[in-house]
Write an enzyme that holds these catalytic residues in place. Structure first.
Site, PDB file in Angstrom:
ATOM      1  N   LYS A 280     -17.893  20.936   9.169  1.00 48.23           N
ATOM      2  CA  LYS A 280     -18.954  20.181   8.921  1.00 48.23           C
ATOM      3  C   LYS A 280     -18.816  19.123   7.710  1.00 48.23           C
ATOM      4  O   LYS A 280     -19.231  18.069   7.683  1.00 48.23           O
ATOM      5  CB  LYS A 280     -19.855  20.743   8.417  1.00 48.23           C
ATOM      6  CG  LYS A 280     -20.756  21.606   9.643  1.00 48.23           C
ATOM      7  CD  LYS A 280     -21.961  22.328   9.225  1.00 48.23           C
ATOM      8  CE  LYS A 280     -22.446  23.159  10.520  1.00 48.23           C
ATOM      9  NZ  LYS A 280     -23.356  24.191  10.251  1.00 48.23           N
TER      10      LYS A 280
ATOM     11  N   LYS B 121     -16.399  23.971  21.609  1.00 47.70           N
ATOM     12  CA  LYS B 121     -17.809  24.750  21.973  1.00 47.70           C
ATOM     13  C   LYS B 121     -18.851  24.035  22.266  1.00 47.70           C
ATOM     14  O   LYS B 121     -18.971  22.705  21.454  1.00 47.70           O
ATOM     15  CB  LYS B 121     -17.940  25.651  20.849  1.00 47.70           C
ATOM     16  CG  LYS B 121     -18.767  25.189  19.782  1.00 47.70           C
ATOM     17  CD  LYS B 121     -19.329  26.354  18.762  1.00 47.70           C
ATOM     18  CE  LYS B 121     -19.775  25.691  17.640  1.00 47.70           C
ATOM     19  NZ  LYS B 121     -20.615  26.134  16.718  1.00 47.70           N
TER      20      LYS B 121
ATOM     21  N   LYS C  74     -24.787  20.889  19.467  1.00 49.16           N
ATOM     22  CA  LYS C  74     -25.958  19.918  19.313  1.00 49.16           C
ATOM     23  C   LYS C  74     -25.391  18.712  18.508  1.00 49.16           C
ATOM     24  O   LYS C  74     -26.084  17.708  18.642  1.00 49.16           O
ATOM     25  CB  LYS C  74     -27.035  20.359  18.680  1.00 49.16           C
ATOM     26  CG  LYS C  74     -27.086  21.268  17.325  1.00 49.16           C
ATOM     27  CD  LYS C  74     -28.265  22.139  16.946  1.00 49.16           C
ATOM     28  CE  LYS C  74     -28.192  23.352  16.189  1.00 49.16           C
ATOM     29  NZ  LYS C  74     -29.149  24.183  16.340  1.00 49.16           N
TER      30      LYS C  74
HETATM   31  P1  TYM Z   1     -26.953  27.847  14.761  1.00 42.98           P
HETATM   32  O1  TYM Z   1     -28.372  27.354  14.478  1.00 42.98           O
HETATM   33  O2  TYM Z   1     -25.834  26.976  14.770  1.00 42.98           O
HETATM   34  O3  TYM Z   1     -26.846  28.612  16.100  1.00 42.98           O
HETATM   35  C1  TYM Z   1     -27.885  29.631  16.724  1.00 42.98           C
HETATM   36  C2  TYM Z   1     -27.191  30.805  17.264  1.00 42.98           C
HETATM   37  O4  TYM Z   1     -26.532  30.329  18.337  1.00 42.98           O
HETATM   38  C3  TYM Z   1     -25.091  30.658  18.604  1.00 42.98           C
HETATM   39  N1  TYM Z   1     -24.430  29.568  19.457  1.00 42.98           N
HETATM   40  C4  TYM Z   1     -23.812  29.739  20.327  1.00 42.98           C
HETATM   41  N2  TYM Z   1     -23.312  30.912  21.159  1.00 42.98           N
HETATM   42  C5  TYM Z   1     -22.456  30.486  22.303  1.00 42.98           C
HETATM   43  N3  TYM Z   1     -22.015  29.422  22.393  1.00 42.98           N
HETATM   44  C6  TYM Z   1     -22.174  28.329  21.941  1.00 42.98           C
HETATM   45  N4  TYM Z   1     -21.768  27.082  22.242  1.00 42.98           N
HETATM   46  C7  TYM Z   1     -22.949  28.465  20.820  1.00 42.98           C
HETATM   47  N5  TYM Z   1     -23.519  27.461  19.742  1.00 42.98           N
HETATM   48  C8  TYM Z   1     -24.263  28.314  19.010  1.00 42.98           C
HETATM   49  C9  TYM Z   1     -24.713  30.653  17.087  1.00 42.98           C
HETATM   50  O5  TYM Z   1     -23.645  31.458  17.091  1.00 42.98           O
HETATM   51  C10 TYM Z   1     -25.911  31.508  16.693  1.00 42.98           C
HETATM   52  O6  TYM Z   1     -26.041  32.859  17.049  1.00 42.98           O
HETATM   53  N6  TYM Z   1     -25.481  30.141  10.447  1.00 42.98           N
HETATM   54  C11 TYM Z   1     -26.516  30.332  11.678  1.00 42.98           C
HETATM   55  C12 TYM Z   1     -27.640  30.506  11.372  1.00 42.98           C
HETATM   56  C13 TYM Z   1     -27.980  31.648  10.524  1.00 42.98           C
HETATM   57  C14 TYM Z   1     -27.985  32.865  10.760  1.00 42.98           C
HETATM   58  C15 TYM Z   1     -28.405  33.885   9.625  1.00 42.98           C
HETATM   59  C16 TYM Z   1     -27.547  33.905  11.990  1.00 42.98           C
HETATM   60  C17 TYM Z   1     -28.476  31.683   9.146  1.00 42.98           C
HETATM   61  N7  TYM Z   1     -28.770  33.026   8.601  1.00 42.98           N
HETATM   62  C18 TYM Z   1     -28.058  35.127   9.477  1.00 42.98           C
HETATM   63  C19 TYM Z   1     -27.426  35.306  11.778  1.00 42.98           C
HETATM   64  C20 TYM Z   1     -27.820  35.866  10.734  1.00 42.98           C
HETATM   65  C21 TYM Z   1     -26.348  29.366  12.602  1.00 42.98           C
HETATM   66  O7  TYM Z   1     -26.083  27.910  12.112  1.00 42.98           O
HETATM   67  O8  TYM Z   1     -26.638  29.223  13.975  1.00 42.98           O
END
Ligand code: TYM
Length: 328
Positions: free
Chosen positions: A111, A192, A195
């Site tokens: 990022k 992967k 968005k």
């Molecule tokens: P975020 O918002 O990017 O994504 C949300 C969830 O979607 C999963 N994900 C995927 N799973 C499979 N294939 C993909 N291509 C894919 N892209 C995204 C992510 O692994 C995630 O589970 N840092 C986290 C948000 C967060 C969080 C937390 C998660 C903040 N605090 C505490 C768990 C516990 C994030 O950016 O997810």
């Protein structure tokens, strides 16, 4: 009962990677565990964002999560910034987290490279805020996609360090992965689905024709069938498994093994299965979005419950670290 926590960023374009890697699992888990699911708006401001859009994105995400099957009667659904203790605990944890560990995080490096206007400290501290989200509820299980595993390891490291430096307060949480823990980009199956990668994803609010078109254009590979699958075809099979009946998946697997699979047929079957699964979710998103006050009420009630739990842990953490003055 064990406690489950997870979070998702309100950055728009929630896609089938988020859905299959995380959200769908949350829906299953809400019946088996005490669960808290959080819209992490403080995380969403660690890269450039539009302040005037933030609130709308939060509501859209709340609608999406409920449309996908989260039930506010079974689970606690809330917005991170409604529970300011997350930020307070982040400061305490920041003081026991090494800069080196944060600089080594893969997502930070990726990022940071994309931030043309310079990198703010919040982006580097992002995993510390995530550790606070989880640990403030003493959650034991965290359902995420595989890109969050490294952040969870750091969360465990922070819990261990806190417990050994001060006193045993935090359990070490474990990740829960689905079978589709890493859905790849449709237009580049070596990255992967994300968005921030245009053309890589199917959004949960894409219409039927957009879904069909994106799957039709998905990259496959020209190689011979029957042996090890290339990444594009493997990804299409992972999606088919997620959306279609087992028998249909088996039929296409057999065709692949016999070297008689036509990728156009695979794509068409996948497109129809995806449309059948996603259309009702999309319709429900729009229904829910028409009643923003109801969404706000759900989120507010969730935050009230979450905040009570968070305040209890915060009091313990402050005390353990030596802060003995009462909060005013
Ligand atoms: P975020 O918002 O990017 O994504 C949300 C969830 O979607 C999963 N994900 C995927 N799973 C499979 N294939 C993909 N291509 C894919 N892209 C995204 C992510 O692994 C995630 O589970 N840092 C986290 C948000 C967060 C969080 C937390 C998660 C903040 N605090 C505490 C768990 C516990 C994030 O950016 O997810």
């Amino acid at each position: 009962m064990q406690r489950v926590f997870s979070g998702i960023q309100p950055t728009g374009n929630i896609h089938i990677g988020n859905y299959l890697g995380a959200i769908r699992n949350w829906v299953d888990l809400q019946d088996k565990y005490e669960s808290l699911f959080c819209i992490v708006d403080y995380h969403a401001i660690t890269v450039e964002y539009e302040p005037e859009m933030l609130h709308q994105r939060v509501l859209e995400l709340a609608a999406t999560l409920i449309a996908a099957g989260l039930d506010p009667d079974k689970t606690t659904l809330f917005v991170q910034s409604s529970v300011p203790e997350h930020a307070e605990l982040t400061w305490l944890f920041t003081c026991i987290t090494s800069v080196g560990a944060l600089e080594r995080m893969t997502q930070f490096k990726e990022k940071a490279e994309r931030q043309k206007g310079g990198v703010f400290a919040g982006l580097m501290n992002y995993p510390v805020l995530m550790a606070s989200d989880i640990l403030i509820y003493k959650a034991e299980l965290v359902p995420v996609g595989d890109d969050q595993i490294q952040h969870l390891e750091l969360t465990r490291e922070i819990a261990r360090r806190f417990n050994s430096m001060f006193r045993e307060v935090f359990p070490e949480p474990q990740p829960l992965l689905t079978k589709a823990a890493r859905i790849m980009a449709l237009n580049d199956p070596t990255s992967k689905m994300s968005k921030s990668l245009e053309g890589s994803y199917i959004a949960l609010d894409d219409d039927d024709n957009a879904i069909r078109k994106k799957i039709r254009r998905a990259m496959t590979d020209p190689g011979p069938q029957g042996g090890e699958m290339g990444p594009g075809v493997k990804n299409l099979f992972a999606l088919l498994e997620a959306f279609a009946e087992l028998e249909l998946v088996q039929k296409f697997r057999d065709d692949y093994a016999n070297q008689s699979l036509r990728y156009a047929d695979l794509k068409q079957a996948l497109a129809e299965a995806a449309v059948t699964h996603l259309a009702p979710i999309r319709e429900r998103i729009f229904e829910l979005l028409a009643k923003p006050d109801q969404l706000k009420e759900i989120l507010h009630a969730g935050a009230k419950h979450a905040r009570q739990l968070a305040q209890e842990t915060m009091a313990e953490a402050r005390d353990a670290m030596g802060f003995k003055m009462p909060v005013a």
